[in-house]
Design a protein around this motif. Structure first.
Motif, PDB file in Angstrom:
ATOM      1  N   PHE A   1       0.839  -1.213   0.000  1.00 48.52           N
ATOM      2  CA  PHE A   1       0.000   0.000   0.000  1.00 48.52           C
ATOM      3  C   PHE A   1       0.867   1.254   0.000  1.00 48.52           C
ATOM      4  CE2 PHE A   1      -1.974   3.404   2.512  1.00 48.52           C
ATOM      5  CZ  PHE A   1      -3.083   3.672   1.726  1.00 48.52           C
ATOM      6  N   LEU A   2       1.953   1.221   0.784  1.00 46.94           N
ATOM      7  CA  LEU A   2       2.850   2.376   0.858  1.00 46.94           C
ATOM      8  C   LEU A   2       3.475   2.667  -0.508  1.00 46.94           C
ATOM      9  CD1 LEU A   2       4.212   4.469   2.719  1.00 46.94           C
ATOM     10  CD2 LEU A   2       6.036   2.811   3.101  1.00 46.94           C
ATOM     11  N   SER A   3       3.858   1.616  -1.242  1.00 43.21           N
ATOM     12  CA  SER A   3       4.411   1.794  -2.592  1.00 43.21           C
ATOM     13  C   SER A   3       3.386   2.433  -3.519  1.00 43.21           C
ATOM     14  CB  SER A   3       4.862   0.447  -3.160  1.00 43.21           C
ATOM     15  OG  SER A   3       5.941  -0.065  -2.438  1.00 43.21           O
ATOM     16  N   LEU A   4       2.147   1.945  -3.439  1.00 36.20           N
ATOM     17  CA  LEU A   4       1.079   2.511  -4.282  1.00 36.20           C
ATOM     18  C   LEU A   4       0.842   3.977  -3.953  1.00 36.20           C
ATOM     19  CD1 LEU A   4      -1.454  -0.456  -4.173  1.00 36.20           C
ATOM     20  CD2 LEU A   4      -0.389   0.458  -6.241  1.00 36.20           C
ATOM     21  N   TYR A   5       0.911   4.308  -2.671  1.00 33.99           N
ATOM     22  CA  TYR A   5       0.640   5.679  -2.232  1.00 33.99           C
ATOM     23  C   TYR A   5       1.777   6.628  -2.594  1.00 33.99           C
ATOM     24  CZ  TYR A   5      -0.120   9.621   0.930  1.00 33.99           C
ATOM     25  OH  TYR A   5      -0.288  10.879   1.455  1.00 33.99           O
ATOM     26  N   SER A   6       3.031   6.183  -2.363  1.00 41.08           N
ATOM     27  CA  SER A   6       4.170   7.085  -2.533  1.00 41.08           C
ATOM     28  C   SER A   6       4.641   7.188  -3.982  1.00 41.08           C
ATOM     29  CB  SER A   6       5.341   6.631  -1.652  1.00 41.08           C
ATOM     30  OG  SER A   6       5.766   5.340  -2.034  1.00 41.08           O
ATOM     31  N   ASP A   7       4.438   6.143  -4.787  1.00 37.48           N
ATOM     32  CA  ASP A   7       4.933   6.155  -6.168  1.00 37.48           C
ATOM     33  C   ASP A   7       3.972   5.378  -7.063  1.00 37.48           C
ATOM     34  OD1 ASP A   7       6.427   6.444  -8.421  1.00 37.48           O
ATOM     35  OD2 ASP A   7       8.199   5.376  -7.695  1.00 37.48           O
ATOM     36  N   PRO A   8       2.750   5.916  -7.281  1.00 46.08           N
ATOM     37  CA  PRO A   8       1.725   5.148  -8.014  1.00 46.08           C
ATOM     38  C   PRO A   8       2.107   4.834  -9.460  1.00 46.08           C
ATOM     39  CG  PRO A   8       1.011   7.420  -7.667  1.00 46.08           C
ATOM     40  CD  PRO A   8       2.247   7.228  -6.855  1.00 46.08           C
ATOM     41  N   VAL A   9       2.877   5.724 -10.111  1.00 49.01           N
ATOM     42  CA  VAL A   9       3.212   5.501 -11.522  1.00 49.01           C
ATOM     43  C   VAL A   9       4.135   4.294 -11.680  1.00 49.01           C
ATOM     44  CG1 VAL A   9       4.305   6.476 -13.567  1.00 49.01           C
ATOM     45  CG2 VAL A   9       2.876   7.928 -12.116  1.00 49.01           C
ATOM     46  N   ASN A  10       5.274   4.319 -10.972  1.00 44.79           N
ATOM     47  CA  ASN A  10       6.218   3.201 -11.086  1.00 44.79           C
ATOM     48  C   ASN A  10       5.621   1.900 -10.573  1.00 44.79           C
ATOM     49  OD1 ASN A  10       8.349   4.525 -12.311  1.00 44.79           O
ATOM     50  ND2 ASN A  10       9.282   5.147 -10.390  1.00 44.79           N
ATOM     51  N   THR A  11       4.827   1.990  -9.498  1.00 37.65           N
ATOM     52  CA  THR A  11       4.180   0.791  -8.978  1.00 37.65           C
ATOM     53  C   THR A  11       3.200   0.220  -9.991  1.00 37.65           C
ATOM     54  OG1 THR A  11       4.369   1.635  -6.716  1.00 37.65           O
ATOM     55  CG2 THR A  11       2.803  -0.130  -7.083  1.00 37.65           C
ATOM     56  N   GLY A  12       2.466   1.099 -10.635  1.00 36.83           N
ATOM     57  CA  GLY A  12       1.521   0.656 -11.668  1.00 36.83           C
ATOM     58  C   GLY A  12       2.226  -0.005 -12.839  1.00 36.83           C
ATOM     59  N   ILE A  13       3.365   0.571 -13.256  1.00 39.09           N
ATOM     60  CA  ILE A  13       4.129  -0.032 -14.359  1.00 39.09           C
ATOM     61  C   ILE A  13       4.631  -1.418 -13.949  1.00 39.09           C
ATOM     62  CG2 ILE A  13       6.224   0.170 -15.762  1.00 39.09           C
ATOM     63  CD1 ILE A  13       5.831   3.232 -15.630  1.00 39.09           C
ATOM     64  N   GLY A  14       5.132  -1.525 -12.712  1.00 44.49           N
ATOM     65  CA  GLY A  14       5.599  -2.825 -12.226  1.00 44.49           C
ATOM     66  C   GLY A  14       4.480  -3.851 -12.189  1.00 44.49           C
ATOM     67  N   PHE A  15       3.291  -3.410 -11.763  1.00 36.10           N
ATOM     68  CA  PHE A  15       2.141  -4.309 -11.723  1.00 36.10           C
ATOM     69  C   PHE A  15       1.762  -4.754 -13.129  1.00 36.10           C
ATOM     70  CE2 PHE A  15      -2.461  -5.181 -11.078  1.00 36.10           C
ATOM     71  CZ  PHE A  15      -2.333  -6.173 -10.123  1.00 36.10           C
ATOM     72  N   ALA A  16       1.830  -3.826 -14.086  1.00 38.28           N
ATOM     73  CA  ALA A  16       1.506  -4.163 -15.476  1.00 38.28           C
ATOM     74  C   ALA A  16       2.500  -5.184 -16.035  1.00 38.28           C
ATOM     75  CB  ALA A  16       1.499  -2.897 -16.334  1.00 38.28           C
ATOM     76  N   ILE A  17       3.800  -5.008 -15.699  1.00 31.44           N
ATOM     77  CA  ILE A  17       4.804  -5.969 -16.155  1.00 31.44           C
ATOM     78  C   ILE A  17       4.503  -7.357 -15.594  1.00 31.44           C
ATOM     79  CG2 ILE A  17       7.255  -6.601 -15.982  1.00 31.44           C
ATOM     80  CD1 ILE A  17       7.902  -3.608 -16.076  1.00 31.44           C
ATOM     81  N   SER A  18       4.084  -7.400 -14.323  1.00 25.14           N
ATOM     82  CA  SER A  18       3.784  -8.707 -13.719  1.00 25.14           C
ATOM     83  C   SER A  18       2.582  -9.365 -14.387  1.00 25.14           C
ATOM     84  CB  SER A  18       3.545  -8.557 -12.214  1.00 25.14           C
ATOM     85  OG  SER A  18       2.356  -7.844 -11.969  1.00 25.14           O
ATOM     86  N   LEU A  19       1.613  -8.559 -14.838  1.00 27.36           N
ATOM     87  CA  LEU A  19       0.417  -9.114 -15.468  1.00 27.36           C
ATOM     88  C   LEU A  19       0.720  -9.767 -16.821  1.00 27.36           C
ATOM     89  CD1 LEU A  19      -2.343  -6.438 -14.692  1.00 27.36           C
ATOM     90  CD2 LEU A  19      -2.004  -8.671 -13.613  1.00 27.36           C
ATOM     91  N   THR A  20       1.872  -9.425 -17.435  1.00 30.26           N
ATOM     92  CA  THR A  20       2.234 -10.095 -18.690  1.00 30.26           C
ATOM     93  C   THR A  20       2.495 -11.585 -18.456  1.00 30.26           C
ATOM     94  OG1 THR A  20       4.602  -9.607 -18.400  1.00 30.26           O
ATOM     95  CG2 THR A  20       3.278  -7.997 -19.617  1.00 30.26           C
ATOM     96  N   GLY A  21       2.657 -11.972 -17.199  1.00 32.31           N
ATOM     97  CA  GLY A  21       2.830 -13.393 -16.897  1.00 32.31           C
ATOM     98  C   GLY A  21       1.579 -14.211 -17.150  1.00 32.31           C
ATOM     99  N   ILE A  22       0.391 -13.572 -17.146  1.00 34.07           N
ATOM    100  CA  ILE A  22      -0.859 -14.320 -17.357  1.00 34.07           C
ATOM    101  C   ILE A  22      -0.946 -14.855 -18.782  1.00 34.07           C
ATOM    102  CG2 ILE A  22      -3.379 -14.168 -17.357  1.00 34.07           C
ATOM    103  CD1 ILE A  22      -3.147 -12.163 -15.061  1.00 34.07           C
ATOM    104  N   PRO A  23      -0.823 -13.998 -19.844  1.00 35.65           N
ATOM    105  CA  PRO A  23      -0.828 -14.574 -21.202  1.00 35.65           C
ATOM    106  C   PRO A  23       0.348 -15.514 -21.431  1.00 35.65           C
ATOM    107  CG  PRO A  23      -0.274 -12.222 -21.265  1.00 35.65           C
ATOM    108  CD  PRO A  23      -0.765 -12.521 -19.886  1.00 35.65           C
ATOM    109  N   ALA A  24       1.510 -15.215 -20.830  1.00 40.32           N
ATOM    110  CA  ALA A  24       2.664 -16.110 -20.992  1.00 40.32           C
ATOM    111  C   ALA A  24       2.358 -17.500 -20.439  1.00 40.32           C
ATOM    112  CB  ALA A  24       3.892 -15.517 -20.295  1.00 40.32           C
TER     113      ALA A  24
END
Length: 487
Positions: free
Chosen positions: A428-451
């Motif tokens: 939660f602290l990561s999302l609050y303090s740096d939402p952009v980079n955290t969001g990009i990291g979350f998006a990168i992790s979601l590429t594991g689903i189609p993979a």
């Protein structure tokens, strides 16, 4: 080299199992003793941070006294997490760490997402960053007082990474022995800081501790960031769980190694900071780019030139311990059918998982020379705590879904609950303090689903793709001289 050709090069026992020339089964032996387990944990937790920049906690906590309390509290919280992993390591006696525990609790898809993110981003970037610190500080004595050219740093870093890969490829025993030596060297470096610092303190140098709990500069909004810095400094307590299958008597060794290691690391971190404050004021510590070097210059004068060497050895120990542990995660993932088969094969003479060791090499070198490492680590910082939280949540889940699972070591339920809440607070602290980079990291992790669905879920692959994979496995098996491990 297929199984058939390998059996011609090695003796076959009466029951048909593959053996080397010394009549030993080809596989990973139980070579991790209690001392080696302790060296893996301490050697990977203590990197360059405590020597170079332990000021994040002081900056956000606002006072010397509060910063020391945060160091102690983070050590206690990390011990809670380590005890949770000790329970998991004694009831699920498989190597692989986070990956294996997520697989057991939540199934293959969640485990693959963790594996995918580790393989394409987190581990290569993490290895490249600690290796860069090694390259920087191993060259420091040669270039003082001038700056070090970036090209020289990267070349030294490349040599360091290559040597660690070679060592882990050649011998498990020598990898463990060198890890013990490197752990002892970093504990010696810490002792060189603590002992004179305590001497100064006992001489009466206590002026920096006057009004240690002055709260005028403390902001409640900064305390979570202080804890975030502290928990990051203790990260690494989970690496022994990556090699559980190679641990002698894991039901005894894993909990004991974890408890001893965390007690040593917490004591070292707190006493090192006390030693710093005995010699340096809070303002001097915050202004320093390399705290241990500034400390040594004040006390040792010209002999401070040895501090960068100790820092480099500390970084090398972290590199060695991380690679030793991570290669086992890829080895287990291959055995589970989520990575190419060749990664779960063992060298016929050296009994090392050669392909699993080398898999990180091209990705790490690529990120070292062309990647934006620190941005990538910012993207991924929250994923570390997200997946560790998921693992500990899995421990609680398994208590109810598999109550009869043998648990030689069992922690009280409040420990995983507190630690799990801590991990999700970090997210939660990561999302609050740096939402952009955290969001990009979350998006990168979601590429594991189609993979997962492309490479794992759909069993009916095109003929050309299956032939290419078979050819890849066969070619690497011949080149690396590896065969499937005997169980």
């Amino acid at each position: 080299m297929t199984k058939r050709s390998a059996s011609r090069a090695h003796k076959v026992s009466n029951n048909g199992s593959l053996q080397d020339q010394d009549q030993n089964k080809v596989g990973l032996g139980k070579k991790v003793t209690l001392l080696r387990g302790i060296s893996i944990i301490i050697g990977t937790i203590i990197g360059a941070g405590i020597f170079i920049s332990p000021k994040g906690i002081l900056k956000h906590s606002g006072s010397i006294g509060m910063s020391l309390l945060v160091w102690v509290a983070c050590g206690l919280l990390s011990l809670f997490g380590a005890l949770c992993y000790a329970e998991l390591g004694t009831c699920i006696k498989k190597s692989g760490g986070h990956y294996t525990y997520i697989m057991e609790a939540f199934g293959p898809q969640m485990a693959f997402i963790r594996l995918w993110v580790d393989l394409i981003a987190i581990r290569p970037a993490g290895m490249a960053v600690i290796s860069l610190a090694f390259g920087q500080y191993i060259l420091e004595p040669l270039f003082m007082p001038c700056g070090i050219p970036l090209t020289a740093v990267k070349l030294a870093t490349g040599i360091g990474i290559t040597s660690v890969m070679y060592l882990n490829s050649m011998s498990v025993t020598w990898t463990a022995r060198i890890q013990i030596f490197l752990t002892c060297s970093k504990l010696l470096a810490i002792a060189i800081i603590i002992v004179p610092g305590m001497f100064q303190l006992f001489k009466g140098e206590t002026r920096n501790f006057e009004n240690a709990f002055e709260l005028s500069d403390m902001k409640l909004s900064g305390m979570p960031l202080a804890f975030y810095s502290g928990m990051y400094a203790y990260a690494g307590w989970f690496y022994l769980n990556f090699v559980t299958e190679e641990v002698e008597r894991p039901e005894r060794t894993v909990p004991l190694a974890i408890c001893i290691s965390m007690a040593i690391v917490t004591s070292c971190y707190v006493l090192t900071n006390v030693a710093y404050y005995a010699v340096m004021s809070a303002d001097e510590l915050l202004a320093s780019d390399a705290v241990a070097v500034t400390f040594a210059e004040k006390l040792y004068g010209k002999f401070s030139i040895f501090v960068p060497v100790f820092v480099a050895l500390s970084c090398y120990g972290s590199m060695n311990g991380c690679l030793f542990a991570l290669s086992r995660m890829f080895y287990v993932a291959s055995r589970e059918g989520q990575l190419p088969e060749v990664l779960s094969m063992v060298h016929v003479h050296r009994h090392t998982p050669l392909a699993a060791v080398l898999i990180l090499y091209p990705m790490t070198m690529l990120q070292l020379f062309v990647g934006d490492l620190y941005s990538l680590l910012n993207f991924m910082s929250f994923l570390r705590w997200l997946f560790i939280g998921v693992v500990v949540l899995g421990l609680i889940y398994l208590r109810y879904t598999k109550p009869d699972l043998p648990r030689p070591f069992k922690v009280p339920l409040f420990i995983p609950v507190i630690f799990c809440l801590t991990c999700f607070f970090m997210v939660f602290l990561s999302l609050y303090s740096d939402p952009v980079n955290t969001g990009i990291g979350f998006a990168i992790s979601l590429t594991g689903i189609p993979a997962y669905y492309i490479f794992i879920h759909f069993k009916e692959r095109p003929v050309w793709l299956q032939r290419a994979l078979d050819s890849f496995n066969r070619t690497l098996q011949i080149l690396l001289e590896v065969v499937p491990a005997e169980q």
